[in-house]
Design an enzyme around this catalytic site. Sequence first.
Site, PDB file in Angstrom:
ATOM      1  N   TRP A   1      -7.710 -66.892 -36.002  1.00 31.99           N
ATOM      2  CA  TRP A   1      -9.039 -66.981 -36.589  1.00 31.99           C
ATOM      3  C   TRP A   1     -10.072 -67.124 -35.454  1.00 31.99           C
ATOM      4  CZ3 TRP A   1     -12.689 -70.937 -36.323  1.00 31.99           C
ATOM      5  CH2 TRP A   1     -13.844 -70.695 -37.084  1.00 31.99           C
TER       6      TRP A   1
ATOM      7  N   ASP B   1     -24.333 -64.652 -49.248  1.00 31.25           N
ATOM      8  CA  ASP B   1     -22.940 -65.044 -49.007  1.00 31.25           C
ATOM      9  C   ASP B   1     -22.533 -66.181 -49.947  1.00 31.25           C
ATOM     10  OD1 ASP B   1     -20.490 -65.949 -47.264  1.00 31.25           O
ATOM     11  OD2 ASP B   1     -21.186 -64.113 -46.288  1.00 31.25           O
TER      12      ASP B   1
ATOM     13  N   ARG C   1      -8.194 -74.979 -46.803  1.00 33.67           N
ATOM     14  CA  ARG C   1      -9.628 -74.958 -47.134  1.00 33.67           C
ATOM     15  C   ARG C   1      -9.820 -75.389 -48.596  1.00 33.67           C
ATOM     16  NH1 ARG C   1     -14.480 -70.473 -47.373  1.00 33.67           N
ATOM     17  NH2 ARG C   1     -15.840 -71.473 -45.902  1.00 33.67           N
TER      18      ARG C   1
ATOM     19  N   LYS D   1     -19.103 -58.327 -50.600  1.00 35.34           N
ATOM     20  CA  LYS D   1     -18.332 -58.792 -49.452  1.00 35.34           C
ATOM     21  C   LYS D   1     -17.147 -59.531 -50.041  1.00 35.34           C
ATOM     22  CE  LYS D   1     -18.438 -62.005 -45.578  1.00 35.34           C
ATOM     23  NZ  LYS D   1     -19.253 -62.865 -44.731  1.00 35.34           N
ATOM     24  N   TRP D   2     -15.954 -58.948 -49.964  1.00 39.16           N
ATOM     25  CA  TRP D   2     -14.744 -59.467 -50.621  1.00 39.16           C
ATOM     26  C   TRP D   2     -13.974 -60.288 -49.599  1.00 39.16           C
ATOM     27  CZ3 TRP D   2     -12.232 -56.927 -55.263  1.00 39.16           C
ATOM     28  CH2 TRP D   2     -10.988 -57.480 -55.549  1.00 39.16           C
ATOM     29  N   ASP D   3     -14.007 -61.606 -49.778  1.00 41.39           N
ATOM     30  CA  ASP D   3     -13.423 -62.514 -48.789  1.00 41.39           C
ATOM     31  C   ASP D   3     -12.033 -62.981 -49.246  1.00 41.39           C
ATOM     32  OD1 ASP D   3     -13.338 -64.099 -46.514  1.00 41.39           O
ATOM     33  OD2 ASP D   3     -15.243 -65.103 -46.903  1.00 41.39           O
TER      34      ASP D   3
ATOM     35  N   ASN E   1      -9.695 -66.335 -47.839  1.00 37.63           N
ATOM     36  CA  ASN E   1      -9.765 -67.322 -46.767  1.00 37.63           C
ATOM     37  C   ASN E   1      -8.531 -68.179 -46.521  1.00 37.63           C
ATOM     38  OD1 ASN E   1     -12.318 -67.180 -45.326  1.00 37.63           O
ATOM     39  ND2 ASN E   1     -13.216 -67.362 -47.361  1.00 37.63           N
TER      40      ASN E   1
ATOM     41  N   CYS F   1     -13.061 -58.676 -45.986  1.00 36.35           N
ATOM     42  CA  CYS F   1     -13.216 -59.805 -45.069  1.00 36.35           C
ATOM     43  C   CYS F   1     -12.090 -60.766 -45.389  1.00 36.35           C
ATOM     44  CB  CYS F   1     -14.570 -60.470 -45.321  1.00 36.35           C
ATOM     45  SG  CYS F   1     -14.796 -62.040 -44.475  1.00 36.35           S
TER      46      CYS F   1
ATOM     47  N   ASP G   1     -14.994 -63.967 -37.629  1.00 37.97           N
ATOM     48  CA  ASP G   1     -16.044 -64.964 -37.847  1.00 37.97           C
ATOM     49  C   ASP G   1     -16.708 -65.333 -36.530  1.00 37.97           C
ATOM     50  OD1 ASP G   1     -15.991 -65.126 -40.541  1.00 37.97           O
ATOM     51  OD2 ASP G   1     -14.833 -66.980 -40.661  1.00 37.97           O
TER      52      ASP G   1
END
Length: 740
Positions: free
Chosen positions: A195, A368, A445, A478-480, A482, A528, A550
């Site tokens: 990351w 975002d 997270r 924006k398809w994240d 995490n 993303c 990032d």
Amino acid sequence: MLKTFSFALVLMSLPLVVFAQAATARFDAGSKVFRLDGGNASYVFGVNARGELQQVYWGGRLGATDSFPQAMPMREWASFDSSYSNTPQEYAGWGAGLFNEPALKVTFADGNRDLVLHYESHTETANGFDVVLKDIARPVFVTLHYSIDPESGILARSATIENRGTDAVTVEQAAAAAWALPAGHYTLNYLTGRWAGEWTLNQETIHAGARVLESRRGSTGHQANPWFAIQAGEADEEHGEVWFGALGWSGSWRITVEQDQLDAARVTGGFNPFDFGYGLKAGEKLQTPVFYGGYSAHGLGGASRLLHRYELEHILPRTQATAGQAAPKVRPVIYNSWEATEFRVSEAGQMALAEKAAALGIDRFVMDDGWFGQRKDDHAGLGDWYVNQEKFPHGLKPLIDKVHALGMDFGLWVEPEMVNPNSDLYRAHPDWVLHFPGRPESEQRNQLVLNLARADVRDYVLGFLDKLLTENDIAFFKWDYNRNWAEPGWDQLPASEQKRVYVEFTRNLYGILAELRKKHPNVEIESCSGGGGRVDLGILRYTDEVWPSDNTDPFDRLSQQDGFSYAYTPQVMMAWVTDTPHWLNKRTTSLSYRMLSSMQGSLGIGANIANWTPDEAALAKRLIAAYHQVQPTIVEGDLYRLISPRNESAFSATQTVSRDKTQSVVFAFIHSTQKGHVFPTLKLKGLDPAAEYALTPIEGKAREGTPAAASGAWWMNHGLDFSEDFRGDFQAAAFRLDKK
Ligand code: DGJ
């Protein structure tokens, strides 16, 4: 010594047959040799006397009349390595004493695990073949799909494994393809990271044994990327032979690069066999991902230029707006709110940012994280995709209308495959997450992964995304994504079928993306995953761009962008200009340096522009306008890495040349001037030597006395010199050359 050297299968006496001239894909029935030609490459394989499908040749394009005898299996090496193991098979089953990486390994219902695949039949397809293999005794069939791009010579290979028997078969390992190179001295290039530190290019000699590149994480991963390039002997950036490949799969994957017992190189890639097990009931099939492979005689630079073109022309989706064009539309210059406001989004705050963004000449405003559910930080809200009433009392419409009135389109952040335990969704459907019953659910997270393999989860995700697009004028997601998987259980299914999650999750992801694009043909999507955790040729079939990292530190980005560019086109490489000192490295850099670093890819602004001075805004506005003028050349042209920023280089430079050679753009960066060393003369590449090109600075100056215009030959042979003032720390310059 137990040397036996059995040469029984050498069939030298077969007649040589001349191939027909023009076709891209040819089969010679006499020698049983298949030949694929495209660009400057030829790929040849054939059925050997034992009936196995064997690789014969992969490299520079052969003469149209050249031909091959029937494929000859490699010899047995003493009594320890059988001919079966030594022969570079196109798709080897694990059986008959195979010690190299198999393409396919299965267990039959009766415990038998021997699989030996022989040629059965083939059909011609567009630019290629479907070749059917079958086990020597049992009804396991494998269809190998081959197609070659006539322009670049890049091959697309995949396999369909089919159980035509009555008993179940478990597939424990399934590659998309295996590639082979003859005994030689090779260097392997591959990309690793973490990351905020993705895209490190590694270069190492291929030695005996195996180098495994993989993700066991359920998705592509930051730690390694499914791409490789193998250089022969002394090949470098612009010279020599390079074979390269990239896997189109966004789930767990593995590429094994081996030097075998006879010093040949082999690359086998596909589903990661770790924890894999795909049961095929009678009549069922398993389709592998596609493994793309290509050849360049012009070093790593030639390889990446071929791959970039292929991605632009054959991988990336084309939006309706660009249907019929040769390449997808260049990316709008975006503003993204993340680094400015993080979760603290509000209608007034986003509107204020949108006004500032529009004044800079931004094309797309992207809000975002933070706009939905009870999302105040990363502890809650994921899964609850309704607009937060406190932050947006009138829904998204007022903000979207404002963004439109300012002349921009509107984009929105989503993270569809995730859920916070503190969410209405998790409270209603705790069973929807990947988990093993009775075991802890490991949060990262503060979130868990929804089991997208389940039909109900897939329907939910597709449903809310479709609703968002239907009810709001949203141009872009924006398809994240995490986190990676833990406890990948799917307890809805019988134990023997639960490992299907490794395949069905990713298939459903692709299915949702395809469905959304079909229903909303103008929507554009970014892949993303906390930066570059999901970048591969699988996801790029359904997404228009990616977020490479990032890490937006402009100096770190130079080497990350350099690494990224070996595998992926700058068109998809989003690059934001953010605030200084940078949050990660605490490095302070000028706005000009930050802008030029980001202008090497698809430009965006991610700084808190509310705090910018009028001078900063004016500089950004001027450079955004300059970027708009040359963007197609930068992101769709031929890229030359003139000086790589790798290996702590004090200098770096890139050059791109438009396909028609009418324009070129040069970027140059100084990390730190040391001992007064001047920036090296840049001998440009790829220009038309006979054409006249005018030089225009975008930022910075050329050395005094540099002609305002000169021939392509002059710029390539004499080169471009920089002003003696081009010195210091974190300096940047950019020029354009236009054919007169
Ligand atoms: C990770 C992404 O990479 C960032 O750009 C940002 O969107 C955050 N997630 C938001 O949570």
